[in-house]
Design a protein around this motif. Structure first.
Motif, PDB file in Angstrom:
ATOM      1  N   GLY A   9       0.810  -1.145  -0.065  1.00 34.52           N
ATOM      2  CA  GLY A   9       0.046  -0.021   0.088  1.00 34.52           C
ATOM      3  C   GLY A   9       0.765   1.261  -0.018  1.00 34.52           C
ATOM      4  N   ALA A  10       1.855   1.483   0.857  1.00 33.50           N
ATOM      5  CA  ALA A  10       2.568   2.540   0.969  1.00 33.50           C
ATOM      6  C   ALA A  10       3.541   2.773  -0.253  1.00 33.50           C
ATOM      7  CB  ALA A  10       3.622   2.495   2.137  1.00 33.50           C
ATOM      8  N   SER A  11       3.995   1.447  -0.600  1.00 39.50           N
ATOM      9  CA  SER A  11       4.794   1.789  -2.267  1.00 39.50           C
ATOM     10  C   SER A  11       3.702   2.237  -3.415  1.00 39.50           C
ATOM     11  CB  SER A  11       5.190   0.234  -2.493  1.00 39.50           C
ATOM     12  OG  SER A  11       6.114  -0.245  -1.759  1.00 39.50           O
ATOM     13  N   ALA A  12       2.687   1.926  -3.283  1.00 38.48           N
ATOM     14  CA  ALA A  12       1.591   2.126  -4.474  1.00 38.48           C
ATOM     15  C   ALA A  12       1.220   3.746  -4.124  1.00 38.48           C
ATOM     16  CB  ALA A  12       0.232   1.561  -4.197  1.00 38.48           C
ATOM     17  N   LEU A  13       1.292   4.244  -2.801  1.00 43.11           N
ATOM     18  CA  LEU A  13       0.883   5.595  -2.844  1.00 43.11           C
ATOM     19  C   LEU A  13       2.221   6.346  -3.385  1.00 43.11           C
ATOM     20  CD1 LEU A  13      -0.896   5.369   0.754  1.00 43.11           C
ATOM     21  CD2 LEU A  13      -1.787   6.206  -1.565  1.00 43.11           C
ATOM     22  N   GLY A  14       3.326   5.739  -3.054  1.00 35.65           N
ATOM     23  CA  GLY A  14       4.670   6.391  -3.781  1.00 35.65           C
ATOM     24  C   GLY A  14       4.428   6.602  -5.091  1.00 35.65           C
ATOM     25  N   VAL A  15       3.783   5.768  -5.794  1.00 36.76           N
ATOM     26  CA  VAL A  15       3.835   5.750  -7.201  1.00 36.76           C
ATOM     27  C   VAL A  15       2.724   6.970  -7.491  1.00 36.76           C
ATOM     28  CG1 VAL A  15       2.920   4.682  -9.448  1.00 36.76           C
ATOM     29  CG2 VAL A  15       4.363   3.284  -7.641  1.00 36.76           C
ATOM     30  N   ALA A  16       1.825   6.827  -6.569  1.00 33.50           N
ATOM     31  CA  ALA A  16       0.841   8.004  -6.992  1.00 33.50           C
ATOM     32  C   ALA A  16       1.194   9.520  -6.832  1.00 33.50           C
ATOM     33  CB  ALA A  16      -0.464   7.898  -5.962  1.00 33.50           C
ATOM     34  N   VAL A  17       2.063   9.599  -5.756  1.00 32.73           N
ATOM     35  CA  VAL A  17       2.689  10.846  -5.521  1.00 32.73           C
ATOM     36  C   VAL A  17       3.864  11.095  -6.451  1.00 32.73           C
ATOM     37  CG1 VAL A  17       4.444  12.041  -3.787  1.00 32.73           C
ATOM     38  CG2 VAL A  17       2.664  10.585  -3.061  1.00 32.73           C
ATOM     39  N   ALA A  18       4.459  10.288  -7.024  1.00 33.41           N
ATOM     40  CA  ALA A  18       5.311  10.406  -7.912  1.00 33.41           C
ATOM     41  C   ALA A  18       4.699  10.781  -9.551  1.00 33.41           C
ATOM     42  CB  ALA A  18       6.344   9.180  -8.436  1.00 33.41           C
ATOM     43  N   LEU A  19       3.714  10.127  -9.876  1.00 36.26           N
ATOM     44  CA  LEU A  19       2.766  10.410 -10.841  1.00 36.26           C
ATOM     45  C   LEU A  19       1.761  11.588 -10.625  1.00 36.26           C
ATOM     46  CD1 LEU A  19       2.202   6.788 -12.230  1.00 36.26           C
ATOM     47  CD2 LEU A  19       4.177   8.367 -12.498  1.00 36.26           C
ATOM     48  N   GLY A  20       1.894  12.295  -9.681  1.00 31.92           N
ATOM     49  CA  GLY A  20       0.908  13.470  -9.517  1.00 31.92           C
ATOM     50  C   GLY A  20      -0.474  13.332  -9.387  1.00 31.92           C
ATOM     51  N   GLU A  21      -0.811  11.725  -8.816  1.00 36.13           N
ATOM     52  CA  GLU A  21      -2.223  11.445  -8.570  1.00 36.13           C
ATOM     53  C   GLU A  21      -2.668  11.805  -7.501  1.00 36.13           C
ATOM     54  OE1 GLU A  21      -2.623   7.351 -10.831  1.00 36.13           O
ATOM     55  OE2 GLU A  21      -1.003   7.204  -9.709  1.00 36.13           O
ATOM     56  N   ILE A  22      -1.893  11.859  -6.219  1.00 33.04           N
ATOM     57  CA  ILE A  22      -2.055  12.466  -5.012  1.00 33.04           C
ATOM     58  C   ILE A  22      -0.907  13.220  -4.448  1.00 33.04           C
ATOM     59  CG2 ILE A  22      -2.900  11.380  -2.761  1.00 33.04           C
ATOM     60  CD1 ILE A  22      -3.557   9.013  -3.768  1.00 33.04           C
ATOM     61  N   ASP A  23      -1.279  14.276  -3.577  1.00 33.66           N
ATOM     62  CA  ASP A  23      -0.092  15.115  -3.023  1.00 33.66           C
ATOM     63  C   ASP A  23       0.278  14.252  -1.857  1.00 33.66           C
ATOM     64  OD1 ASP A  23       1.220  17.200  -1.669  1.00 33.66           O
ATOM     65  OD2 ASP A  23       0.264  18.589  -2.901  1.00 33.66           O
ATOM     66  N   LEU A  24       1.372  14.516  -1.672  1.00 33.54           N
ATOM     67  CA  LEU A  24       1.885  13.807  -0.276  1.00 33.54           C
ATOM     68  C   LEU A  24       1.594  14.341   0.856  1.00 33.54           C
ATOM     69  CD1 LEU A  24       4.204  11.951   0.919  1.00 33.54           C
ATOM     70  CD2 LEU A  24       5.677  13.509   0.717  1.00 33.54           C
ATOM     71  N   GLU A  25       1.232  15.832   0.787  1.00 33.56           N
ATOM     72  CA  GLU A  25       0.723  16.174   1.911  1.00 33.56           C
ATOM     73  C   GLU A  25      -0.638  15.989   2.241  1.00 33.56           C
ATOM     74  OE1 GLU A  25       2.988  17.857   3.777  1.00 33.56           O
ATOM     75  OE2 GLU A  25       4.627  17.534   2.166  1.00 33.56           O
ATOM     76  N   GLU A  26      -1.316  15.242   1.410  1.00 28.51           N
ATOM     77  CA  GLU A  26      -2.708  14.815   1.889  1.00 28.51           C
ATOM     78  C   GLU A  26      -2.641  13.360   2.621  1.00 28.51           C
ATOM     79  OE1 GLU A  26      -4.992  14.450  -1.626  1.00 28.51           O
ATOM     80  OE2 GLU A  26      -4.236  16.667  -2.289  1.00 28.51           O
ATOM     81  N   ILE A  27      -1.525  12.687   2.608  1.00 24.35           N
ATOM     82  CA  ILE A  27      -1.452  11.465   3.084  1.00 24.35           C
ATOM     83  C   ILE A  27      -0.883  11.362   4.385  1.00 24.35           C
ATOM     84  CG2 ILE A  27      -0.796   9.172   2.767  1.00 24.35           C
ATOM     85  CD1 ILE A  27      -0.122  10.052  -0.133  1.00 24.35           C
ATOM     86  N   ALA A  28      -1.413  10.800   5.520  1.00 21.18           N
ATOM     87  CA  ALA A  28      -0.733  10.617   6.775  1.00 21.18           C
ATOM     88  C   ALA A  28      -0.737   9.028   6.794  1.00 21.18           C
ATOM     89  CB  ALA A  28      -2.096  11.159   7.793  1.00 21.18           C
ATOM     90  N   GLY A  63      -3.128  -8.755  -3.935  1.00 17.25           N
ATOM     91  CA  GLY A  63      -2.823  -7.586  -2.943  1.00 17.25           C
ATOM     92  C   GLY A  63      -2.790  -6.416  -3.514  1.00 17.25           C
ATOM     93  N   ALA A  64      -3.913  -5.777  -4.056  1.00 20.50           N
ATOM     94  CA  ALA A  64      -3.978  -4.259  -4.585  1.00 20.50           C
ATOM     95  C   ALA A  64      -4.440  -3.092  -3.686  1.00 20.50           C
ATOM     96  CB  ALA A  64      -5.138  -4.533  -5.693  1.00 20.50           C
ATOM     97  N   GLU A  65      -3.808  -3.215  -2.505  1.00 22.51           N
ATOM     98  CA  GLU A  65      -3.839  -2.042  -1.495  1.00 22.51           C
ATOM     99  C   GLU A  65      -3.533  -0.769  -2.364  1.00 22.51           C
ATOM    100  OE1 GLU A  65      -3.067  -5.673   0.644  1.00 22.51           O
ATOM    101  OE2 GLU A  65      -1.955  -4.531  -1.098  1.00 22.51           O
ATOM    102  N   HIS A  66      -4.548   0.093  -2.302  1.00 27.61           N
ATOM    103  CA  HIS A  66      -4.208   1.415  -2.969  1.00 27.61           C
ATOM    104  C   HIS A  66      -3.729   1.312  -4.428  1.00 27.61           C
ATOM    105  CE1 HIS A  66      -4.603   3.372   0.860  1.00 27.61           C
ATOM    106  NE2 HIS A  66      -3.869   2.723   1.381  1.00 27.61           N
ATOM    107  N   GLN A  67      -3.847   0.466  -5.292  1.00 26.15           N
ATOM    108  CA  GLN A  67      -3.546   0.193  -6.473  1.00 26.15           C
ATOM    109  C   GLN A  67      -5.106  -0.047  -7.286  1.00 26.15           C
ATOM    110  OE1 GLN A  67      -0.227  -3.083  -6.307  1.00 26.15           O
ATOM    111  NE2 GLN A  67      -1.057  -2.830  -4.390  1.00 26.15           N
ATOM    112  N   GLY A  68      -5.527   1.079  -7.732  1.00 24.83           N
ATOM    113  CA  GLY A  68      -6.767   1.171  -8.186  1.00 24.83           C
ATOM    114  C   GLY A  68      -7.779   0.992  -7.189  1.00 24.83           C
ATOM    115  N   SER A  76       1.540  -1.183  -9.462  1.00 24.76           N
ATOM    116  CA  SER A  76       1.332  -2.898  -9.321  1.00 24.76           C
ATOM    117  C   SER A  76       2.504  -2.891  -8.581  1.00 24.76           C
ATOM    118  CB  SER A  76       1.456  -3.458 -10.554  1.00 24.76           C
ATOM    119  OG  SER A  76       1.941  -4.983 -10.270  1.00 24.76           O
ATOM    120  N   THR A  77       2.396  -3.459  -7.091  1.00 25.64           N
ATOM    121  CA  THR A  77       3.333  -3.860  -6.164  1.00 25.64           C
ATOM    122  C   THR A  77       3.015  -5.209  -5.503  1.00 25.64           C
ATOM    123  OG1 THR A  77       2.181  -2.856  -4.209  1.00 25.64           O
ATOM    124  CG2 THR A  77       3.413  -1.419  -5.409  1.00 25.64           C
ATOM    125  N   SER A  78       4.279  -5.666  -5.431  1.00 22.53           N
ATOM    126  CA  SER A  78       4.544  -6.964  -4.777  1.00 22.53           C
ATOM    127  C   SER A  78       5.487  -7.002  -3.794  1.00 22.53           C
ATOM    128  CB  SER A  78       4.831  -7.986  -5.861  1.00 22.53           C
ATOM    129  OG  SER A  78       4.809  -9.172  -5.574  1.00 22.53           O
TER     130      SER A  78
END
Length: 352
Positions: A186-205, A330-335, A221-223
């Motif tokens: 999940g954290a890795s997927a959110l890292g992708v989201a931040v890098a691609l501009g899908e989510i702002d890091l400051e929004e995530i706790a 295991g698609a936490e935060h992946q879609g 896609s994280t494994s």
């Protein structure tokens, strides 16, 4: 003028130590030093003690050492439930004398080893986001919209890693080794989201990880695996500076039977020979698929991620007419919850 060109090979495997098909590619003229990444599906359980992943990784490391291959990313995903076929997907790139055109681009990176206390927390998100940006630069992709799939192999917690962390006066996000896989994915997927501009890091706790399911990446896609302490990152996208017949697009399945979104992505690629399908799968956390109850989350004998891999694998196999599909559970935060990203790679009959 010179340009980068990608090549891709899908190779069957009779077991986690079977690299004979890859060896045959080398014998038949493929330059081993053009290999930049391997995605593998092995027939283990995909859980903490799935040592088929490490076994396969070690086998490839031995093969690559013998052929002088250095720096290639090796990402193994355990679990070929149902009729999914164990196989390897070999990604290559080389410099050729050809005019650049819009084609498949491949970039790789590897993060530093991560302290266990960062797993499942913002520290992991930031580390992965930096690694994704590095892989994009390696691919020559400057626009995040041109990225269609980011595959990451991330670490998990073991009891020894937890004990080592606590001995230093730190804490881990969980002491449950199986749950740590979900936190890391999940954290890795959110890292992708931040890098691609899908989510702002400051929004995530920290508390949002594996809880705020409306936070997700449509291209991650994280494994998780026991065989590493860092993150191996592979970015796949389109670039105007590459050449060749390969092209990629992606869809985000809204649920486990959303073939309409996948068909739409396939149509965008127009006609072309199907080369590879890469997908994520997870059981819908509501316990239902389009209003009908499923029992994946109630089965105490078989992990729900294993059910999901088999289910989505069957849906996609029927759609594409092939079983050697890379389906990772295991698609936490992946879609969106119950859905997941699907990437399609084709070989175009004529270049654009």
């Amino acid at each position: 003028m010179p340009s980068q060109r990608a090549a891709l090979y899908r190779v069957s495997a009779s077991g986690p130590a079977d690299v004979s098909g890859v060896e045959a590619l080398f014998e038949n003229g493929l330059d081993p030093k053009t290999v930049v990444a391997v995605l593998g599906k092995t027939e283990g359980n995909g859980c903490v003690n799935d040592f088929t992943r490490g076994y396969a990784t070690s086998t490839f490391e031995t093969l690559f050492a013998r052929h002088g291959v250095t720096g290639a990313s090796i990402v193994m995903s355990g679990g070929t439930e149902g009729a999914l076929s164990p196989h390897w997907t070999i990604f290559c790139r080389d410099t050729v004398e050809a005019n650049p055109e819009r084609s498949l681009a491949i970039g790789v990176s590897r993060t530093p080893d991560m302290e266990p206390e960062k797993l499942g927390r913002r520290g992991q998100i930031e580390l992965v986001a930096d690694g994704v940006r590095e892989a994009m630069a390696d691919a020559g992709i400057g626009n995040a919209d041109d990225v269609h799939f980011v595959q990451i192999k991330c670490p998990l917690l073991t009891l020894s890693r937890v004990a080592e962390t606590e001995a230093r006066g730190e804490t881990t996000v969980t002491r449950d080794t199986l749950k740590s896989m979900g936190f890391s994915r999940g954290a890795s997927a959110l890292g992708v989201a931040v890098a691609l501009g899908e989510i702002d890091l400051e929004e995530i706790a920290d508390k949002d990880i594996c809880n705020r399911l409306d936070f997700y990446s449509g291209r991650a896609s994280t494994s998780a695996g026991v065989e590493l302490a860092d993150h191996e990152i592979i970015v796949l996208g389109m670039s105007d500076s590459w050449s060749g017949p390969l092209a990629i697009d992606h869809a985000v399945m809204k649920d486990a039977i959303d073939t309409a979104s996948v068909r739409t992505a396939q149509q965008r690629l127009a006609e072309g020979k199907l080369v590879a399908v890469l997908a994520k799968a997870e059981p819908d956390p509501t316990g239902k698929v389009r209003g009908r109850r499923h029992t994946m989350l109630d089965d105490s004998d078989i992990s729900a991620t294993r059910h999901a891999r088999a289910f989505v694998g069957g849906v996609l196999a029927g759609l594409f007419g092939m079983t050697d599909i890379y389906v990772s559970g295991g698609a936490e935060h992946q879609g969106p919850p119950g859905g997941g990203p699907v990437a399609i790679i084709v070989e175009r009959a004529t270049n654009p």
